[in-house]
Design an enzyme around this catalytic site. Structure first.
Site, PDB file in Angstrom:
ATOM      1  N   LYS A 176      49.834  37.393  45.427  1.00 54.15           N
ATOM      2  CA  LYS A 176      48.631  37.735  46.192  1.00 54.15           C
ATOM      3  C   LYS A 176      48.766  37.279  47.656  1.00 54.15           C
ATOM      4  O   LYS A 176      49.687  36.524  47.999  1.00 54.15           O
ATOM      5  CB  LYS A 176      47.425  37.078  45.508  1.00 54.15           C
ATOM      6  CG  LYS A 176      47.153  37.625  44.091  1.00 54.15           C
ATOM      7  CD  LYS A 176      45.957  36.919  43.465  1.00 54.15           C
ATOM      8  CE  LYS A 176      45.585  37.505  42.110  1.00 54.15           C
ATOM      9  NZ  LYS A 176      44.364  36.861  41.560  1.00 54.15           N
ATOM     10  N   TYR A 221      41.007  46.572  39.857  1.00 53.17           N
ATOM     11  CA  TYR A 221      40.055  45.608  39.309  1.00 53.17           C
ATOM     12  C   TYR A 221      38.786  46.288  38.782  1.00 53.17           C
ATOM     13  O   TYR A 221      37.718  45.666  38.762  1.00 53.17           O
ATOM     14  CB  TYR A 221      39.707  44.555  40.363  1.00 53.17           C
ATOM     15  CG  TYR A 221      40.783  43.494  40.553  1.00 53.17           C
ATOM     16  CD1 TYR A 221      41.220  42.702  39.479  1.00 53.17           C
ATOM     17  CD2 TYR A 221      41.357  43.268  41.802  1.00 53.17           C
ATOM     18  CE1 TYR A 221      42.199  41.734  39.650  1.00 53.17           C
ATOM     19  CE2 TYR A 221      42.343  42.287  41.979  1.00 53.17           C
ATOM     20  CZ  TYR A 221      42.753  41.523  40.891  1.00 53.17           C
ATOM     21  OH  TYR A 221      43.716  40.549  41.056  1.00 53.17           O
ATOM     22  N   PHE A 239      31.988  37.745  41.239  1.00 54.23           N
ATOM     23  CA  PHE A 239      33.071  37.421  42.172  1.00 54.23           C
ATOM     24  C   PHE A 239      33.795  38.669  42.700  1.00 54.23           C
ATOM     25  O   PHE A 239      34.730  38.559  43.482  1.00 54.23           O
ATOM     26  CB  PHE A 239      34.078  36.465  41.509  1.00 54.23           C
ATOM     27  CG  PHE A 239      34.714  36.984  40.227  1.00 54.23           C
ATOM     28  CD1 PHE A 239      35.809  37.838  40.266  1.00 54.23           C
ATOM     29  CD2 PHE A 239      34.201  36.624  38.991  1.00 54.23           C
ATOM     30  CE1 PHE A 239      36.396  38.312  39.097  1.00 54.23           C
ATOM     31  CE2 PHE A 239      34.779  37.093  37.806  1.00 54.23           C
ATOM     32  CZ  PHE A 239      35.880  37.945  37.867  1.00 54.23           C
ATOM     33  N   ASN A 263      44.415  32.139  43.676  1.00 51.12           N
ATOM     34  CA  ASN A 263      45.289  31.620  42.626  1.00 51.12           C
ATOM     35  C   ASN A 263      46.676  32.262  42.620  1.00 51.12           C
ATOM     36  O   ASN A 263      47.363  32.272  41.601  1.00 51.12           O
ATOM     37  CB  ASN A 263      44.593  31.739  41.264  1.00 51.12           C
ATOM     38  CG  ASN A 263      44.211  33.177  40.962  1.00 51.12           C
ATOM     39  OD1 ASN A 263      44.559  34.086  41.716  1.00 51.12           O
ATOM     40  ND2 ASN A 263      43.526  33.386  39.865  1.00 51.12           N
ATOM     41  N   HIS A 310      48.954  37.653  40.188  1.00 51.79           N
ATOM     42  CA  HIS A 310      48.331  38.494  39.163  1.00 51.79           C
ATOM     43  C   HIS A 310      49.416  38.934  38.201  1.00 51.79           C
ATOM     44  O   HIS A 310      50.527  39.265  38.627  1.00 51.79           O
ATOM     45  CB  HIS A 310      47.698  39.748  39.794  1.00 51.79           C
ATOM     46  CG  HIS A 310      47.373  40.796  38.767  1.00 51.79           C
ATOM     47  ND1 HIS A 310      46.194  40.795  38.046  1.00 51.79           N
ATOM     48  CD2 HIS A 310      48.107  41.841  38.287  1.00 51.79           C
ATOM     49  CE1 HIS A 310      46.211  41.815  37.184  1.00 51.79           C
ATOM     50  NE2 HIS A 310      47.360  42.461  37.315  1.00 51.79           N
ATOM     51  N   GLU A 313      48.716  49.702  35.376  1.00 54.39           N
ATOM     52  CA  GLU A 313      48.817  49.019  36.669  1.00 54.39           C
ATOM     53  C   GLU A 313      50.131  49.355  37.388  1.00 54.39           C
ATOM     54  O   GLU A 313      50.139  49.550  38.598  1.00 54.39           O
ATOM     55  CB  GLU A 313      48.694  47.504  36.469  1.00 54.39           C
ATOM     56  CG  GLU A 313      47.295  47.085  36.037  1.00 54.39           C
ATOM     57  CD  GLU A 313      47.157  45.590  35.765  1.00 54.39           C
ATOM     58  OE1 GLU A 313      46.055  45.159  35.399  1.00 54.39           O
ATOM     59  OE2 GLU A 313      48.152  44.850  35.917  1.00 54.39           O
TER      60      GLU A 313
HETATM   61  N1  UDP Z   1      38.263  35.271  40.036  1.00 53.92           N
HETATM   62  C1  UDP Z   1      37.366  34.579  40.852  1.00 53.92           C
HETATM   63  N2  UDP Z   1      36.347  33.886  40.239  1.00 53.92           N
HETATM   64  C2  UDP Z   1      36.176  33.861  38.906  1.00 53.92           C
HETATM   65  C3  UDP Z   1      37.070  34.563  38.084  1.00 53.92           C
HETATM   66  C4  UDP Z   1      38.116  35.263  38.686  1.00 53.92           C
HETATM   67  O1  UDP Z   1      37.495  34.598  42.061  1.00 53.92           O
HETATM   68  O2  UDP Z   1      35.220  33.209  38.411  1.00 53.92           O
HETATM   69  C5  UDP Z   1      39.370  36.027  40.660  1.00 53.92           C
HETATM   70  C6  UDP Z   1      40.726  35.328  40.532  1.00 53.92           C
HETATM   71  O3  UDP Z   1      41.475  35.582  41.722  1.00 53.92           O
HETATM   72  C7  UDP Z   1      41.331  36.049  39.333  1.00 53.92           C
HETATM   73  C8  UDP Z   1      40.801  37.465  39.523  1.00 53.92           C
HETATM   74  O4  UDP Z   1      39.498  37.283  40.028  1.00 53.92           O
HETATM   75  O5  UDP Z   1      42.750  35.979  39.325  1.00 53.92           O
HETATM   76  C9  UDP Z   1      40.782  38.313  38.272  1.00 53.92           C
HETATM   77  O6  UDP Z   1      40.130  37.602  37.259  1.00 53.92           O
HETATM   78  P1  UDP Z   1      40.681  37.562  35.766  1.00 53.92           P
HETATM   79  O7  UDP Z   1      39.604  37.003  34.904  1.00 53.92           O
HETATM   80  O8  UDP Z   1      41.234  38.901  35.391  1.00 53.92           O
HETATM   81  O9  UDP Z   1      41.841  36.448  35.839  1.00 53.92           O
HETATM   82  P2  UDP Z   1      43.441  36.594  35.749  1.00 53.92           P
HETATM   83  O10 UDP Z   1      43.747  37.707  34.795  1.00 53.92           O
HETATM   84  O11 UDP Z   1      43.934  36.868  37.160  1.00 53.92           O
HETATM   85  O12 UDP Z   1      43.915  35.251  35.260  1.00 53.92           O
HETATM   86 MG    MG Z   2      43.045  39.695  34.723  1.00 47.48          MG
END
Ligand code: UDP
Ligand code: MG
Length: 152
Positions: A9, A49, A57, A112, A115, A126
């Site tokens: 990212k 997304y 969020f 974080n 992805h 994707e």
């Molecule tokens: N995210 C956030 N706040 C939250 C949950 C997710 O900003 O409470 C962001 C974070 O960057 C995350 C992305 O949204 O990687 C997608 O969320 P997901 O639950 O799919 O997590 P991932 O699959 O990336 O672990």
């Molecule tokens: Mg995810």
């Protein structure tokens, strides 16, 4: 063999961590089939997304992901989806286990670094969002002989 989409990212690229992050996947034995630096458009963010559109969020997530270029990659290996997610660590950097990418390099909820697709089905969708078929190179890697046994 399985394929997955990995994104480093914008925070990963801005912080100069792209090479180190990619090395973790190479170290594990995953094979890089495609790789590019690109800017995510709001349109692509909306498609990538889509499942999160109603989440609180979501707006911040799209703004983060489109704020600066990212690295997109296709990784291949046995159980590539799960292996990639395990190397990434839990979603929140501050909660992720040390030893994982997020656990070692992120102390944030949203920034974080990486992805990874969450299932083989989402991986297929994707990958098609980020790469044209001719951008994905299928090639024999001689080291696979020592990375994967017949029992794997
Ligand atoms: N995210 C956030 N706040 C939250 C949950 C997710 O900003 O409470 C962001 C974070 O960057 C995350 C992305 O949204 O990687 C997608 O969320 P997901 O639950 O799919 O997590 P991932 O699959 O990336 O672990
Ligand atoms: Mg995810």
């Amino acid at each position: 063999m399985e394929r997955t989409l990995l994104l480093i990212k914008p925070d990963g690229l801005q912080r100069g961590l792209a090479g180190r992050i990619l090395a973790r996947f190479e170290d594990k034995g995953l094979q890089i089939l495609a790789l590019k630096v690109m800017r995510m458009t709001p349109e692509l963010a909306g498609r990538h997304y889509a499942a999160h559109r109603e989440k609180p969020f979501y707006k911040g997530l799209v703004s983060y992901m489109t704020s600066s270029p990212l690295v997109a990659a296709v990784l291949e290996g046995p159980r590539a989806v799960e292996t990639t997610r395990r190397l990434m660590g839990a979603t929140f950097g501050w909660k992720a286990e040390p030893g994982t990418i997020r656990g070692d390099f992120s102390n944030s909820t949203s920034y974080n670094l990486v992805h990874g697709s969450d299932s083989p089905e989402s991986a297929e969708k994707e990958i098609a969002l980020f790469f044209r078929p001719e951008e994905i190179a299928a090639y024999e890697r001689t080291s696979d002989r020592w990375l994967i046994s017949e029992d794997d």
